[in-house]
Design a protein around this motif. Structure first.
Motif, PDB file in Angstrom:
ATOM      1  N   LEU A 499       1.476 -13.826  -3.843  1.00  0.00           N
ATOM      2  CA  LEU A 499       0.872 -12.599  -3.333  1.00  0.00           C
ATOM      3  C   LEU A 499       1.276 -11.409  -4.193  1.00  0.00           C
ATOM      4  N   SER A 500       0.332 -10.525  -4.453  1.00  0.00           N
ATOM      5  CA  SER A 500       0.621  -9.346  -5.267  1.00  0.00           C
ATOM      6  C   SER A 500       1.552  -8.400  -4.520  1.00  0.00           C
ATOM      7  N   GLN A 501       2.170  -7.504  -5.284  1.00  0.00           N
ATOM      8  CA  GLN A 501       3.101  -6.564  -4.677  1.00  0.00           C
ATOM      9  C   GLN A 501       2.385  -5.650  -3.690  1.00  0.00           C
ATOM     10  N   ARG A 502       1.148  -5.282  -3.991  1.00  0.00           N
ATOM     11  CA  ARG A 502       0.390  -4.425  -3.088  1.00  0.00           C
ATOM     12  C   ARG A 502       0.119  -5.127  -1.758  1.00  0.00           C
ATOM     13  N   VAL A 503      -0.276  -6.415  -1.842  1.00  0.00           N
ATOM     14  CA  VAL A 503      -0.524  -7.180  -0.621  1.00  0.00           C
ATOM     15  C   VAL A 503       0.765  -7.327   0.183  1.00  0.00           C
ATOM     16  N   GLN A 504       1.870  -7.591  -0.502  1.00  0.00           N
ATOM     17  CA  GLN A 504       3.145  -7.710   0.187  1.00  0.00           C
ATOM     18  C   GLN A 504       3.532  -6.403   0.874  1.00  0.00           C
ATOM     19  N   LEU A 505       3.250  -5.274   0.213  1.00  0.00           N
ATOM     20  CA  LEU A 505       3.569  -3.981   0.798  1.00  0.00           C
ATOM     21  C   LEU A 505       2.757  -3.741   2.071  1.00  0.00           C
ATOM     22  N   VAL A 506       1.453  -4.067   2.009  1.00  0.00           N
ATOM     23  CA  VAL A 506       0.596  -3.887   3.186  1.00  0.00           C
ATOM     24  C   VAL A 506       1.063  -4.787   4.330  1.00  0.00           C
ATOM     25  N   LEU A 507       1.335  -6.060   4.009  1.00  0.00           N
ATOM     26  CA  LEU A 507       1.812  -6.986   5.034  1.00  0.00           C
ATOM     27  C   LEU A 507       3.132  -6.514   5.624  1.00  0.00           C
ATOM     28  N   PHE A 508       4.044  -6.079   4.769  1.00  0.00           N
ATOM     29  CA  PHE A 508       5.338  -5.624   5.244  1.00  0.00           C
ATOM     30  C   PHE A 508       5.181  -4.433   6.179  1.00  0.00           C
ATOM     31  N   THR A 509       4.323  -3.483   5.792  1.00  0.00           N
ATOM     32  CA  THR A 509       4.145  -2.276   6.600  1.00  0.00           C
ATOM     33  C   THR A 509       3.719  -2.622   8.012  1.00  0.00           C
ATOM     34  N   HIS A 510       2.736  -3.489   8.139  1.00  0.00           N
ATOM     35  CA  HIS A 510       2.204  -3.817   9.465  1.00  0.00           C
ATOM     36  C   HIS A 510       3.153  -4.741  10.229  1.00  0.00           C
ATOM     37  N   SER A 546      11.651   1.734   4.583  1.00  0.00           N
ATOM     38  CA  SER A 546      12.426   0.529   4.872  1.00  0.00           C
ATOM     39  C   SER A 546      12.172  -0.548   3.830  1.00  0.00           C
ATOM     40  N   LEU A 547      10.913  -0.609   3.325  1.00  0.00           N
ATOM     41  CA  LEU A 547      10.601  -1.588   2.287  1.00  0.00           C
ATOM     42  C   LEU A 547      11.428  -1.339   1.033  1.00  0.00           C
ATOM     43  N   GLN A 548      11.620  -0.065   0.692  1.00  0.00           N
ATOM     44  CA  GLN A 548      12.429   0.261  -0.472  1.00  0.00           C
ATOM     45  C   GLN A 548      13.868  -0.211  -0.268  1.00  0.00           C
TER      46      GLN A 548
END
Length: 564
Positions: A499-510, A546-548
């Motif tokens: 999974l791309s970093q952008r997809v991971q970021l979106v998934l993580f956020t939600h 939090s992701l950071q």
């Protein structure tokens, strides 16, 4: 042995003494003084210890032949055709649950002595602990659904006071209020099921219910409705998605309260499902719905858990996932496996919460050998190996997964669990670590199958001899389970590298925000309780921050991935 057999009520009497002792211990009022604290905590510890001794004595007397149910009396219910028995069911299910709960209560009481030492209100805490533990022991020994319902309502009210022990913490107060919404609704469901069962068969006894449904050609409509109400009770009591928010947010309570709830009280839904399993298998639609709710819960909660940065929140989401897992097992008709899961996870969760202060130190330790994300090919190899190990073990213990769909479900569950261990082994460059993971996976899989075989042998007679109808809905549930578990395993393994970093970021956020479903529950709660509790609505920038933080500790968080 002959003496014990001649006293058939001895085991039941010992079981009845367990909740009675703790509740009686909690009756005297207490004061916020040092002497009162010392006296109360000593009294509660002794009562908890005696409850465990009584449980072990009941186990012994049961194996020596004292196996008669214990009926204390009956309370008339005006206007109804049935009364309320004060009774204890004496069977293997009661004994293992009573031993488990009494051990957990004693462990928590011992831990609480040092944890709350010096707190000016510790006497009140121990009094509430005795009430909650005593009422929950009454839940597990109750011989009928009426007494069970009264006991679980009493447990809920006393637990609610423990959750609000720190009254100055607004988040704890709001979380307790939110729990009350779902708990009281579940209590109403259970009261409705109790009334329907009593009016239909003229008795509230679990044994009478089982005998009636096993000999009925067709389950009457009132009992079908009762089965659906029981399933609704399980979903709400077990904090299934999307009703899980309160379970995550009650971490403001003292740690012993978290342990008591996550290692005991929250399993009340699974317990009533096991007690009424003979009815549920005759209403398969309700059981399949429970399985679907459990599957959705375990998949979502397992993913959300991997995004949490607080140890207690991670453990709470883990509990939600495991409760969903138990409901999935119930929906598939794997009742002995669900009981095994309950016992094992209860012991694990008690230890996890009581030792949560040291978990952070363990997670800070970087594993030697350098970890890497496994490829999809190696992951698939691990899954096939896990399935092969599980299927081979099942055949060794008399299960044929190609003839019995329940055996197929068992192989799937154990196989994916073994595959998770093997995948973690593939993350190390060291060959010795990989071989150790293989050995551990094989050992874990075989141990699980041995325990399952023992639970089938020891507890099937106490649950139900009937099986869930194997037809199209059952295979749909089984297929969705296979796809869901494999997808979850892939996301937690090679999917992190695909999974791309952008997809991971979106998934993580939600996922970090629990898919936002608790926002609506919180808004609804404010209609009943007007206080501003300072619980902010989930915001995207908070998740990104939090992701950071998680990215800086990527190795730490990845070690905690997967369902606990």
């Amino acid at each position: 042995m002959q003496t014990v057999i001649s006293i058939p009520w001895l085991t039941g009497a010992l079981l009845a003494l367990m909740p009675a002792g703790l509740v009686l211990t909690a009756l005297p009022s207490v004061h916020a003084t040092r002497n009162a604290a010392l006296a109360t905590r000593q009294r509660v510890r002794w009562a908890a210890a005696l409850a465990l001794v009584a449980a072990l004595a009941a186990d012994l007397s049961y194996f020596l032949g004292s196996r008669g149910d214990f009926d204390i009396g009956h309370l008339p219910l005006p206007g109804l055709i049935f009364d309320l028995p004060i009774s204890v069911t004496v069977d293997g299910l009661t004994l293992i649950l009573a031993s488990l709960v009494s051990f957990v209560v004693l462990t928590i009481a011992q831990y609480s002595v040092e944890y709350l030492d010096g707190d000016p209100h510790q006497a009140r805490f121990f009094r509430l602990l005795a009430f909650t533990g005593g009422f929950f022991l009454l839940v597990v020994v109750s011989g009928n659904i009426g007494l069970f319902t009264i006991a679980i309502i009493a447990t809920g009210f006393s637990l609610n006071k423990l959750l609000k022990f720190y009254g100055e913490r607004p988040k704890a107060i709001m979380a307790a209020h939110k729990k009350s919404l779902f708990s009281r609704t579940a209590d109403l469901f259970l009261l409705g099921a109790t009334g329907l069962i009593g009016s239909q068969i003229g008795s509230l006894q679990f044994r009478a219910l089982r005998q009636f449904v096993e000999h009925a050609d067709r389950v009457p409509l009132p009992l079908q409705i009762a089965a659906w109400l029981i399933v609704g009770t399980v979903v709400l009591k077990s904090a299934h998605f999307p009703f899980q928010g309160w379970l995550i947010q009650v971490m403001e309570a003292p740690t012993p309260v978290s342990a008591l709830m996550h290692a005991g009280v929250v399993y009340s839904g699974a317990i009533i499902a096991l007690r009424t399993s003979a009815l549920l298998v005759r209403v398969p639609d309700a059981l399949w719905f429970l399985g679907l709710m459990g599957l959705a819960t375990v998949l979502i909660a397992s993913l959300v858990m991997t995004t949490q940065t607080a140890i207690k929140s991670m453990l709470a989401w883990s509990t939600t996932a495991q409760l969903g897992f138990m409901s999935l097992e119930l929906g598939l008709g794997l009742f002995p496996l669900a009981l095994l899961h309950l016992v094992g996870h209860s012991l694990y969760k008690a230890h996890a919460f009581l030792s949560s202060g040291s978990v952070t130190d363990q997670l800070r330790q970087v594993s030697p050998g350098g970890k890497k994300i496994p490829s999809t090919a190696s992951w698939l190899l691990a899954v096939l190996a896990g399935m092969a190990i599980s299927a081979g073990g099942a055949w060794m213990f008399g299960e044929d997964p190609f003839r019995d769909p329940k055996g197929m479900a068992l192989v799937l569950i154990v196989g994916v669990a073994v595959a998770q261990i093997l995948v973690k082994g593939l993350q190390f460059d060291n060959l010795a670590d990989g071989l150790m993971a293989l050995l551990l996976g094989v050992s874990a899989g075989l141990t699980y199958l041995v325990l399952h075989t023992l639970f089938v042998w020891g507890f099937t007679a106490d649950l139900t001899q009937a099986t869930v109808p194997v037809n199209a809905p059952y295979f749909w549930l089984l297929g969705l389970t296979m796809l869901g578990f494999l997808g979850l395993s892939w996301i937690q393994g090679p999917g992190r590298g695909v999974l791309s970093q952008r997809v991971q970021l979106v998934l993580f956020t939600h996922l970090y925000n629990g898919l936002y479903v608790d926002v609506w529950v919180e808004r609804f709660s404010h209609r009943f309780w007007s206080e501003r509790v300072g619980v902010s609505l989930p915001r995207k920038n908070l998740a990104v921050e939090s992701l950071q933080s998680v990215a800086r500790n990527r190795n730490v968080i990845s070690q905690s991935g997967g369902s606990q």
